[in-house]
Design a protein around this motif. Structure first.
Motif, PDB file in Angstrom:
ATOM      1  N   UNK A 114      10.643  58.517  41.027  1.00  0.00           N
ATOM      2  CA  UNK A 114      11.690  59.029  40.147  1.00  0.00           C
ATOM      3  C   UNK A 114      13.014  58.469  40.633  1.00  0.00           C
ATOM      4  N   UNK A 115      13.841  57.957  39.717  1.00  0.00           N
ATOM      5  CA  UNK A 115      15.178  57.473  40.081  1.00  0.00           C
ATOM      6  C   UNK A 115      16.198  58.095  39.143  1.00  0.00           C
ATOM      7  N   UNK A 116      17.343  58.467  39.695  1.00  0.00           N
ATOM      8  CA  UNK A 116      18.416  59.076  38.916  1.00  0.00           C
ATOM      9  C   UNK A 116      19.738  58.836  39.630  1.00  0.00           C
ATOM     10  N   UNK A 117      20.840  59.135  38.943  1.00  0.00           N
ATOM     11  CA  UNK A 117      22.175  59.006  39.539  1.00  0.00           C
ATOM     12  C   UNK A 117      22.895  60.348  39.410  1.00  0.00           C
ATOM     13  N   UNK A 118      23.771  60.619  40.387  1.00  0.00           N
ATOM     14  CA  UNK A 118      24.446  61.919  40.421  1.00  0.00           C
ATOM     15  C   UNK A 118      25.679  61.814  41.302  1.00  0.00           C
ATOM     16  N   UNK A 119      26.470  62.900  41.286  1.00  0.00           N
ATOM     17  CA  UNK A 119      27.555  63.128  42.245  1.00  0.00           C
ATOM     18  C   UNK A 119      28.630  62.039  42.203  1.00  0.00           C
ATOM     19  N   UNK A 120      29.219  61.830  41.046  1.00  0.00           N
ATOM     20  CA  UNK A 120      30.333  60.891  40.901  1.00  0.00           C
ATOM     21  C   UNK A 120      31.573  61.497  41.546  1.00  0.00           C
ATOM     22  N   UNK A 121      32.177  60.746  42.469  1.00  0.00           N
ATOM     23  CA  UNK A 121      33.301  61.255  43.244  1.00  0.00           C
ATOM     24  C   UNK A 121      34.399  60.200  43.369  1.00  0.00           C
ATOM     25  N   UNK A 122      35.677  60.636  43.432  1.00  0.00           N
ATOM     26  CA  UNK A 122      36.755  59.662  43.658  1.00  0.00           C
ATOM     27  C   UNK A 122      36.663  59.058  45.049  1.00  0.00           C
ATOM     28  N   UNK A 123      37.128  57.831  45.157  1.00  0.00           N
ATOM     29  CA  UNK A 123      37.147  57.100  46.425  1.00  0.00           C
ATOM     30  C   UNK A 123      38.438  56.303  46.465  1.00  0.00           C
ATOM     31  N   UNK A 124      38.941  56.018  47.646  1.00  0.00           N
ATOM     32  CA  UNK A 124      40.216  55.315  47.760  1.00  0.00           C
ATOM     33  C   UNK A 124      40.187  53.935  47.113  1.00  0.00           C
ATOM     34  N   UNK A 125      39.006  53.361  46.947  1.00  0.00           N
ATOM     35  CA  UNK A 125      38.893  52.045  46.320  1.00  0.00           C
ATOM     36  C   UNK A 125      38.275  52.103  44.925  1.00  0.00           C
ATOM     37  N   UNK A 126      38.043  53.292  44.407  1.00  0.00           N
ATOM     38  CA  UNK A 126      37.434  53.433  43.090  1.00  0.00           C
ATOM     39  C   UNK A 126      36.716  54.752  42.969  1.00  0.00           C
ATOM     40  N   UNK A 127      35.406  54.709  42.824  1.00  0.00           N
ATOM     41  CA  UNK A 127      34.602  55.936  42.740  1.00  0.00           C
ATOM     42  C   UNK A 127      33.216  55.648  43.293  1.00  0.00           C
ATOM     43  N   UNK A 128      32.587  56.690  43.830  1.00  0.00           N
ATOM     44  CA  UNK A 128      31.234  56.557  44.352  1.00  0.00           C
ATOM     45  C   UNK A 128      30.276  57.428  43.559  1.00  0.00           C
ATOM     46  N   UNK A 129      29.016  57.040  43.581  1.00  0.00           N
ATOM     47  CA  UNK A 129      27.954  57.865  43.010  1.00  0.00           C
ATOM     48  C   UNK A 129      26.720  57.702  43.875  1.00  0.00           C
ATOM     49  N   UNK A 130      25.762  58.612  43.701  1.00  0.00           N
ATOM     50  CA  UNK A 130      24.515  58.568  44.462  1.00  0.00           C
ATOM     51  C   UNK A 130      23.371  58.098  43.578  1.00  0.00           C
ATOM     52  N   UNK A 131      22.640  57.129  44.071  1.00  0.00           N
ATOM     53  CA  UNK A 131      21.397  56.673  43.459  1.00  0.00           C
ATOM     54  C   UNK A 131      20.270  57.337  44.232  1.00  0.00           C
ATOM     55  N   UNK A 132      19.537  58.219  43.554  1.00  0.00           N
ATOM     56  CA  UNK A 132      18.526  59.048  44.219  1.00  0.00           C
ATOM     57  C   UNK A 132      17.138  58.558  43.816  1.00  0.00           C
ATOM     58  N   UNK A 133      16.315  58.286  44.809  1.00  0.00           N
ATOM     59  CA  UNK A 133      14.953  57.796  44.587  1.00  0.00           C
ATOM     60  C   UNK A 133      13.991  58.711  45.326  1.00  0.00           C
ATOM     61  N   UNK A 134      12.962  59.167  44.627  1.00  0.00           N
ATOM     62  CA  UNK A 134      11.962  60.048  45.238  1.00  0.00           C
ATOM     63  C   UNK A 134      10.573  59.511  44.965  1.00  0.00           C
ATOM     64  N   UNK A 135       9.672  59.715  45.917  1.00  0.00           N
ATOM     65  CA  UNK A 135       8.287  59.267  45.781  1.00  0.00           C
ATOM     66  C   UNK A 135       7.346  60.438  46.025  1.00  0.00           C
ATOM     67  N   UNK A 136       6.381  60.603  45.123  1.00  0.00           N
ATOM     68  CA  UNK A 136       5.408  61.692  45.216  1.00  0.00           C
ATOM     69  C   UNK A 136       3.997  61.128  45.211  1.00  0.00           C
ATOM     70  N   UNK A 137       3.093  61.840  45.890  1.00  0.00           N
ATOM     71  CA  UNK A 137       1.668  61.583  45.733  1.00  0.00           C
ATOM     72  C   UNK A 137       1.041  62.812  45.082  1.00  0.00           C
ATOM     73  N   UNK A 138      -0.250  62.952  45.170  1.00  0.00           N
ATOM     74  CA  UNK A 138      -0.910  64.080  44.524  1.00  0.00           C
ATOM     75  C   UNK A 138      -0.546  65.429  45.110  1.00  0.00           C
ATOM     76  N   UNK A 139       0.013  65.443  46.315  1.00  0.00           N
ATOM     77  CA  UNK A 139       0.383  66.701  46.974  1.00  0.00           C
ATOM     78  C   UNK A 139       1.854  67.058  46.785  1.00  0.00           C
TER      79      UNK A 139
END
Length: 284
Positions: A114-139
């Motif tokens: 699963x991949x998604x983006x979140x948490x857009x925040x100001x930064x001194x050079x622009x803005x940052x965001x988080x690219x979140x990646x998760x991996x699951x198996x059968x458990x």
């Protein structure tokens, strides 16, 4: 944010995703999409073997802790080049990366990512965001990664957050390695990350770098490979901040605190350059 998941049967070919990335050069909005992508992806044994050799991981029957990032790379690219993603992919700067290994990464042939983006925040050079990646198996969830990315030139309201620096521990040299002039091309061939800043001095100069620079995730993988015998099989997090880029070719030195359940690391160059700084901790 209520996440809307789009289920895919396969990822788009990287060649098409790079064409998409090349076409988008301007910021088109100041909010992140609410949708994320999910897809089942299999382990490519040949790619895994080549990755182990490239990053100096021994074959112990487990996936290297950075390898799920490689498996999910095309899915991440597909999300970041989608029509509703507002920032141009070329020019994004990878500032920080955190990987959590929740359960052992052995006996794996296929994972649901699963991949998604979140948490857009100001930064001194622009803005940052988080690219979140998760991996699951059968458990359930067994691995996750959060990459903080910088989009330069985007203006948001509010003040940039200031993170508290942890108390520095005494570090000593664990190992060192030589990043040769073609490591960017060799990493790209194995992992698919053909960002021009890593491939040659000529292509790197187009983006303001005097020489090609090493992939940050190659540097992190090399550090993890060096620490592999000191970290637990699972139940830990290792995070790093990418500071000064590793210009190719150059020698780097990995300094660490005494190996224990928690510790710190720093990747140094010559002339007081600090390329990467990070820490690991137990999740138990």
């Amino acid at each position: 944010m209520t996440r809307k998941w789009i289920e895919l049967s396969s990822t788009t070919a990287l060649s098409g995703l790079y064409l998409r990335a090349a076409r988008k050069r301007k910021i088109s909005g100041d909010s992140l999409p609410a949708s994320g992508l999910r897809c089942h992806l299999g382990v490519d044994p040949q790619q895994l073997e080549a990755y182990r050799k490239l990053c100096h991981f021994s074959d112990d029957g487990r996936l290297p802790p950075t390898f799920p990032h490689v498996m999910a790379f095309a899915l991440q690219m597909q999300l970041l080049t989608a029509a509703d993603f507002p920032f141009p992919l070329l020019g994004l700067v990878h500032l920080h990366n955190s990987i959590r290994v929740l359960r052992p990464l052995g006996g794996i042939s296929r994972l649901r990512f699963s991949v998604s983006v979140d948490n857009l925040q100001p930064h001194e050079k622009g803005a940052t965001f988080e690219l979140i990646t998760e991996a699951e198996d059968g458990l359930g969830l067994l691995w996750s990664q959060t990459s903080r990315m910088l989009c330069r030139g985007l203006k948001l309201g509010g003040e940039p957050a200031v993170a508290d620096a942890p108390e520095a521990l005494a570090l000593s040299e664990l190992t060192r390695w030589y990043a040769d002039s073609d490591i960017g091309r060799r990493y790209a061939k194995v992992c698919g990350d053909y960002n021009p800043i890593h491939l040659s001095a000529a292509s790197a100069r187009l983006f303001g770098f005097p020489t090609a620079i090493a992939h940050g995730m190659w540097s992190k993988a090399m550090a993890l490979a060096a620490l592999r015998g000191h970290l637990p099989v699972s139940g830990y997090e290792l995070e790093v901040g990418f500071l000064k880029p590793v210009r190719l070719p150059s020698e780097v030195i990995l300094n660490t605190s005494p190996t224990a359940a928690e510790g710190q690391l720093q990747l140094d160059g010559h002339g007081e350059l600090v390329h990467m700084r990070g820490a690991w901790r137990s999740l138990r």
